[in-house]
Design an enzyme around this catalytic site. Structure first.
Site: not given
Ligand code: UT7
Length: 329
Positions: A119, A256, A286
């Site tokens: 990225c 980004h 992204n």
């Molecule tokens: O380009 C390179 C750099 N990349 C980045 O900068 C990405 C950085 N990370 C992020 O943007 C975020 O961490 C994400 C968008 C990837 C995830 O968001 P989050 O608020 O950190 O969510 P999480 O991974 O902690 O997941 C929270 C909940 C989980 O459920 P439980 O365990 O709380 O029941 C996941 O299973 O959300 C669930 N979840 C989803 N639910 C619906 C994860 N993906 C999805 C989804 N739809 N697509």
């Protein structure tokens, strides 16, 4: 007293971008992925992404973006002496996708190679092209970020597949020699970083030398998120300091486009007004190395970014790699 001498700088003279024809909404994704529009919008700000179809590749998107950038700069392909293409999704393991773009543009001889910093690739490519232009290796360079991440996504992993899209962005850099003035156009400063200890937080689980396969993207999202905000705020401060500038001098930040919440958190950390940040993550998701030049081109074409503006590019991605560049238009 010594007389000031003219110096050579790389100046952005045009930009262009390209997106695959097919636009996919969050609602459409819910037909095949266990997710919801509400979750994606609330956690990321993403509403749409473009997905490459048959015949659309990193090279075809890059070529279209490059053609538009050259047209905007009023230059012919034959004037290009250097193509640096940032991508983590090349058309082939080798040769470099930059050479496919070169041929598609009808250029028979110039320097052409790919840069791989995921990225942050566009920042790395811009830095290399800037150095080569200042060093005299070329007078006109195409710097391109182009990706087809849809081809390395695991469509059964809802934690990653909803986050990415395909696209390309390009800028034309031209050498200009003049005396330095405070408002002189050009790339003013670049800061690049890498820390390979974080390989396991964002990577592809395949490769030519390990599995012999292309592999799929894997990410520990919340951990990447924390590093992103810290590193991006630090590198923004660093790149401005290098150019003896402050946040108050900046007209636009073109970040980004990974997650709306990362953009907001970084802005808060720097005490920066959100209305100076170009945001396209809602429309493109992204697009990895393409996201900065794609967002830049959108803001140039809709008239937000104007000649004379001070623009800061920043990005962070797999490796980890991260970087920023301060550019006067
Ligand atoms: O380009 C390179 C750099 N990349 C980045 O900068 C990405 C950085 N990370 C992020 O943007 C975020 O961490 C994400 C968008 C990837 C995830 O968001 P989050 O608020 O950190 O969510 P999480 O991974 O902690 O997941 C929270 C909940 C989980 O459920 P439980 O365990 O709380 O029941 C996941 O299973 O959300 C669930 N979840 C989803 N639910 C619906 C994860 N993906 C999805 C989804 N739809 N697509």
């Amino acid at each position: 007293m010594t007389t000031p001498q003219p110096s050579r700088r790389a100046v952005i003279r045009g930009s262009g971008s390209a997106l695959p024809a097919r636009r996919v909404s969050n609602a459409e994704l819910t037909e095949t992925v266990d997710t919801s529009d509400a979750w994606i919008v609330e956690r990321t700000g993403i509403r749409f992404r473009h997905i490459a179809g048959e015949g659309e590749t990193t090279a075809t998107l890059a070529t279209e973006a490059a053609q538009k950038a050259l047209a905007a700069a009023g230059l012919e392909p034959g004037q290009v002496g250097l193509i640096v293409l940032a991508t983590a999704t090349p058309d082939q393991t080798f040769p470099a996708t930059a050479t496919k773009v070169q041929t598609a543009l009808g250029i028979n001889d110039c320097i052409a190679f790919d840069v791989q910093a995921v990225c942050s690739g566009f920042l790395y490519a811009l830095s290399v092209a800037d150095s080569m232009i200042r060093g005299g290796a070329a007078d006109v360079a195409l710097v391109i970020g182009a990706e087809t991440f849809s081809r390395i996504l695991d469509w059964d992993d809802r934690g990653t597949c909803v986050l990415f899209g395909d696209g390309a962005g390009a800028v034309v850099l031209c050498a200009e020699t003049a005396l330095d003035t405070p408002d002189r156009a050009g790339v003013l400063s670049v800061s690049l970083h890498a820390d390979g200890r974080h390989n396991d937080l964002l990577y592809v689980d395949g490769g030519p030398s390990t599995t012999g396969t292309v592999g799929k993207l894997r990410m520990k999202g919340p951990e990447v998120f924390k590093h992103a905000v810290t590193n991006l705020a630090a590198v923004l401060r660093e790149v401005l300091e290098k150019a003896a500038l402050t946040m108050a001098d900046v007209d636009w930040v073109v970040p980004h486009q990974a997650n709306r919440r990362i953009l907001d958190a970084t802005a808060r950390k720097l005490g920066m007004s959100a209305d100076r940040i170009v945001v396209t993550v809602d429309l493109h998701a992204n697009t990895s190395a393409a996201s900065v030049p794609l967002a830049f081109d959108v803001a140039i074409r809709d008239g937000r970014i104007k000649p004379g503006d001070l623009v800061v590019f920043e990005a962070m991605g797999g490796g980890f790699t991260w970087g920023a560049a301060a550019v006067r238009l």
